[in-house]
Write a protein that holds these residues in place. Structure first.
Motif, mmCIF file in Angstrom:
data_model
loop_
_atom_site.group_PDB
_atom_site.id
_atom_site.type_symbol
_atom_site.label_atom_id
_atom_site.label_comp_id
_atom_site.label_asym_id
_atom_site.label_seq_id
_atom_site.Cartn_x
_atom_site.Cartn_y
_atom_site.Cartn_z
ATOM 1 N N ARG B 38 0.817 -1.207 0.000
ATOM 2 C CA ARG B 38 0.000 0.000 0.000
ATOM 3 C C ARG B 38 0.852 1.258 0.000
ATOM 4 N NH1 ARG B 38 -4.621 -2.183 4.081
ATOM 5 N NH2 ARG B 38 -5.913 -3.105 2.464
ATOM 6 N N THR B 39 2.015 1.173 0.617
ATOM 7 C CA THR B 39 2.903 2.336 0.640
ATOM 8 C C THR B 39 3.620 2.484 -0.700
ATOM 9 O OG1 THR B 39 3.235 1.921 2.988
ATOM 10 C CG2 THR B 39 4.753 3.460 1.945
ATOM 11 N N LEU B 40 4.046 1.358 -1.287
ATOM 12 C CA LEU B 40 4.885 1.411 -2.488
ATOM 13 C C LEU B 40 4.098 1.259 -3.782
ATOM 14 C CD1 LEU B 40 7.804 -0.702 -1.014
ATOM 15 C CD2 LEU B 40 7.856 1.731 -1.579
ATOM 16 N N LEU B 41 2.902 0.662 -3.725
ATOM 17 C CA LEU B 41 2.038 0.473 -4.895
ATOM 18 C C LEU B 41 2.740 -0.278 -6.019
ATOM 19 C CD1 LEU B 41 0.418 4.048 -4.916
ATOM 20 C CD2 LEU B 41 -0.568 1.946 -3.979
ATOM 21 N N ASP B 42 3.627 -1.189 -5.646
ATOM 22 C CA ASP B 42 4.333 -1.998 -6.640
ATOM 23 C C ASP B 42 4.639 -3.353 -6.008
ATOM 24 O OD1 ASP B 42 6.295 -1.925 -9.255
ATOM 25 O OD2 ASP B 42 7.194 -3.026 -7.589
ATOM 26 N N GLU B 43 4.188 -4.437 -6.662
ATOM 27 C CA GLU B 43 4.289 -5.760 -6.042
ATOM 28 C C GLU B 43 5.726 -6.214 -5.811
ATOM 29 O OE1 GLU B 43 1.856 -8.402 -8.342
ATOM 30 O OE2 GLU B 43 -0.003 -7.365 -7.774
ATOM 31 N N GLY B 44 6.595 -5.968 -6.810
ATOM 32 C CA GLY B 44 7.993 -6.397 -6.678
ATOM 33 C C GLY B 44 8.700 -5.647 -5.553
ATOM 34 N N ASP B 45 8.525 -4.321 -5.534
ATOM 35 C CA ASP B 45 9.140 -3.503 -4.477
ATOM 36 C C ASP B 45 8.598 -3.894 -3.111
ATOM 37 O OD1 ASP B 45 10.530 -2.210 -6.397
ATOM 38 O OD2 ASP B 45 9.498 -0.277 -6.218
ATOM 39 N N ALA B 46 7.288 -4.219 -3.067
ATOM 40 C CA ALA B 46 6.668 -4.577 -1.784
ATOM 41 C C ALA B 46 7.243 -5.897 -1.271
ATOM 42 C CB ALA B 46 5.152 -4.678 -1.939
ATOM 43 N N ALA B 82 9.318 0.501 4.081
ATOM 44 C CA ALA B 82 8.605 0.880 2.858
ATOM 45 C C ALA B 82 8.754 2.380 2.601
ATOM 46 C CB ALA B 82 7.134 0.502 2.964
ATOM 47 N N LEU B 83 8.658 3.179 3.648
ATOM 48 C CA LEU B 83 8.780 4.630 3.473
ATOM 49 C C LEU B 83 10.189 4.993 3.002
ATOM 50 C CD1 LEU B 83 7.675 7.488 3.681
ATOM 51 C CD2 LEU B 83 8.261 7.498 6.109
ATOM 52 N N ASN B 84 11.205 4.302 3.537
ATOM 53 C CA ASN B 84 12.579 4.581 3.102
ATOM 54 C C ASN B 84 12.776 4.241 1.629
ATOM 55 O OD1 ASN B 84 13.289 5.561 5.577
ATOM 56 N ND2 ASN B 84 14.241 3.663 6.283
ATOM 57 N N VAL B 85 12.200 3.134 1.185
ATOM 58 C CA VAL B 85 12.299 2.759 -0.233
ATOM 59 C C VAL B 85 11.607 3.829 -1.083
ATOM 60 C CG1 VAL B 85 11.570 1.067 -1.974
ATOM 61 C CG2 VAL B 85 12.417 0.290 0.248
ATOM 62 N N LEU B 86 10.452 4.265 -0.616
ATOM 63 C CA LEU B 86 9.668 5.269 -1.344
ATOM 64 C C LEU B 86 10.450 6.581 -1.463
ATOM 65 C CD1 LEU B 86 6.865 5.717 -2.576
ATOM 66 C CD2 LEU B 86 6.071 6.482 -0.351
ATOM 67 N N ARG B 87 11.047 7.014 -0.345
ATOM 68 C CA ARG B 87 11.831 8.263 -0.352
ATOM 69 C C ARG B 87 13.021 8.140 -1.295
ATOM 70 N NH1 ARG B 87 11.741 8.951 6.087
ATOM 71 N NH2 ARG B 87 10.209 10.623 6.277
ATOM 72 N N ALA B 88 13.648 6.955 -1.294
ATOM 73 C CA ALA B 88 14.873 6.788 -2.076
ATOM 74 C C ALA B 88 14.582 6.769 -3.567
ATOM 75 C CB ALA B 88 15.572 5.494 -1.666
ATOM 76 N N ARG B 89 13.454 6.195 -3.966
ATOM 77 C CA ARG B 89 13.229 6.034 -5.412
ATOM 78 C C ARG B 89 12.571 7.254 -6.020
ATOM 79 N NH1 ARG B 89 8.275 1.752 -5.789
ATOM 80 N NH2 ARG B 89 6.623 3.219 -5.326
ATOM 81 N N HIS B 93 12.665 8.785 -10.187
ATOM 82 C CA HIS B 93 11.536 8.421 -11.052
ATOM 83 C C HIS B 93 10.461 9.499 -11.014
ATOM 84 C CE1 HIS B 93 13.134 4.374 -11.611
ATOM 85 N NE2 HIS B 93 13.408 4.388 -10.332
ATOM 86 N N PRO B 94 10.716 10.620 -11.699
ATOM 87 C CA PRO B 94 9.702 11.668 -11.672
ATOM 88 C C PRO B 94 8.392 11.216 -12.302
ATOM 89 C CG PRO B 94 11.491 12.213 -13.200
ATOM 90 C CD PRO B 94 11.870 10.949 -12.519
ATOM 91 N N GLY B 95 8.453 10.210 -13.168
ATOM 92 C CA GLY B 95 7.231 9.718 -13.819
ATOM 93 C C GLY B 95 6.555 8.624 -13.015
ATOM 94 N N ASP B 96 6.803 8.627 -11.718
ATOM 95 C CA ASP B 96 6.295 7.601 -10.814
ATOM 96 C C ASP B 96 4.797 7.351 -10.957
ATOM 97 O OD1 ASP B 96 6.313 7.122 -7.256
ATOM 98 O OD2 ASP B 96 6.832 5.765 -8.866
ATOM 99 N N GLU B 97 4.058 8.426 -11.124
ATOM 100 C CA GLU B 97 2.593 8.303 -11.198
ATOM 101 C C GLU B 97 2.175 7.338 -12.299
ATOM 102 O OE1 GLU B 97 2.640 12.768 -10.139
ATOM 103 O OE2 GLU B 97 4.131 11.228 -10.463
ATOM 104 N N GLU B 98 2.864 7.450 -13.446
ATOM 105 C CA GLU B 98 2.483 6.620 -14.585
ATOM 106 C C GLU B 98 3.005 5.194 -14.428
ATOM 107 O OE1 GLU B 98 1.769 10.468 -15.260
ATOM 108 O OE2 GLU B 98 3.851 9.836 -15.244
ATOM 109 N N ALA B 99 4.045 5.046 -13.571
ATOM 110 C CA ALA B 99 4.700 3.746 -13.471
ATOM 111 C C ALA B 99 3.935 2.786 -12.568
ATOM 112 C CB ALA B 99 6.115 3.921 -12.934
ATOM 113 N N ALA B 101 1.737 0.035 -11.220
ATOM 114 C CA ALA B 101 1.186 -1.158 -11.849
ATOM 115 C C ALA B 101 -0.293 -1.268 -11.513
ATOM 116 C CB ALA B 101 1.940 -2.390 -11.356
ATOM 117 N N LEU B 102 -1.114 -0.992 -12.485
ATOM 118 C CA LEU B 102 -2.559 -1.087 -12.263
ATOM 119 C C LEU B 102 -3.031 -2.464 -12.693
ATOM 120 C CD1 LEU B 102 -3.746 2.380 -13.611
ATOM 121 C CD2 LEU B 102 -3.440 1.685 -11.243
#
Lengths: 179, 180
Positions: B38-46, B82-89, B93-99, B101-102
């Motif tokens: 839920r924090t990262l919105l990406d299955e692999g990163d999670a 999860a928050l640290n991963v989010l801050r670091a990436r 990745h400025p295009g994060d919104e589009e990236a 995985a829906l």
């Protein structure tokens, strides 16, 4: 960095903080007041779509990948903590030593066979009079603690004698969830 | 379930018992993965963050004084990781919104398309929030943590957390306006 919120939360004319109303709306738990008050109802109505979407997301239970447990445990085992050697009195002359983790696993398994108790900590030490064992135990049934302590002591003593070749000098048992 | 109670498993794991720790991982993998997802919105990163969180827990377990506090303690580790991963990436990745995985929009029956659209709109709106706002909103609204606990996880104060959640909520409501 400036904090752009006053420390005193903003309040509706009825005195309720709007953030509280929004949260209750999301959880579907409005108070009696919030259900009747027009100010609160307006805030709840404003947050209704987010509440619906949030509740849907909150109810989801995404499945972790099946490989997660395996890969965590491979990494954990590669970082196993250092094991100590505990001297135990052997029959006949001289002394022998056992790995603490192995001895502990053996003693805990013996305790697991005693119904009504679950042993947590199991610490071994080489005391002045021989092997000292300290256990923490949780009650899981209706057997009273003093009786369980006796059974656990017997199980530990038997396992130590038969499998470690040591007669424990001391067995301390602490029940951790008794007031 | 007939295994030993959780507090006993925690104590055994504190002594270095890997089998007891494995039982704890099985019990809590769902919650840890969910917080990370839920924090990262990406299955692999999670999945990576969940693994790191469990390893941190294994290393720090001897320092945990109250075995009964294990679940909350573990969830804090997962949220912080999860928050640290989010801050670091984020900066890379400025295009994060589009990236983000829906899920495949064609997967569900047609009558669910409106709810599906709302859920995806919320995920997209969440992806557009600044990391601390997103983490605070997720921990409060989806995981039900208190302001003080979230402040501890995000190295912040309860007042700042309250403000972030307020701003996140406002932005999310605006983003969901078309679904009203």
């Amino acid at each position: 960095m400036a904090v752009d919120r006053p420390s005193e939360p903003e309040r509706l004319p009825c005195g309720t903080p709007p953030d509280e109303v929004a949260e209750h709306a999301l959880r579907g738990t409005p108070t009696e007041h919030e259900r009747g008050c027009p100010h609160c109802r307006a805030v709840a109505e404003y947050h209704r779509v987010l509440a619906r979407a949030g509740a849907e997301l909150a109810a989801e239970r995404p499945e972790p990948p099946p490989a997660l447990v395996g890969s965590v445990m491979r990494a954990v085992r590669s970082q196993a903590r250092p094991d100590r050697l505990i001297p135990v009195a052997a029959p006949g002359p001289g002394r022998t030593a056992v790995r603490e983790s192995a001895a502990r696993a053996l003693l805990v398994a013996a305790c697991d066979a005693v119904p009504g108790a679950a042993v947590g900590r199991c610490r071994l030490a080489d005391g002045p009079d021989g092997l000292e064992i300290a256990l923490s135990a949780h009650l899981t049934g209706t057997v009273p603690a003093p009786e369980l302590a006796g059974r656990l002591r017997t199980a530990v003593r038997t396992a130590a004698r038969e499998s470690l070749g040591a007669d424990p000098a001391r067995i301390d048992i602490v029940f951790t969830d008794i007031d | 379930m007939t295994g030993p109670p959780e507090a006993a498993l925690v104590e055994r794991a504190q002594d270095g018992d890997t089998a007891a720790f494995e039982a704890l991982v099985r019990l809590h993998q769902g919650a840890v993965y969910r917080i990370a997802l839920r924090t990262l919105l990406d299955e692999g990163d999670a999945a990576d963050a969940a693994q790191e969180a469990f390893l941190t827990a294994w290393r720090n377990l001897p320092e945990l004084r109250e075995p009964a506090a294990f679940p909350a303690w573990l969830h804090r580790i997962a949220a912080r990781r999860a928050l640290n991963v989010l801050r670091a990436r984020r900066p890379e990745h400025p295009g994060d919104e589009e990236a983000v995985a829906l899920p495949d929009p064609g997967a569900g029956p047609a009558q669910h398309s409106v709810t599906g659209g709302l859920r995806e709109a919320l995920l997209a709106a969440l992806a557009g929030l600044p990391p601390p706002q997103r983490a605070c909103w997720v921990l409060r609204e989806l995981e039900g943590l208190g302001y003080r606990e979230i402040a501890e996880i995000t190295d912040s104060t309860p007042t700042a957390v309250r403000g972030r959640i307020h701003r996140a909520r406002t932005r999310l409501v605006e983003a969901l306006e078309p679904w009203r």
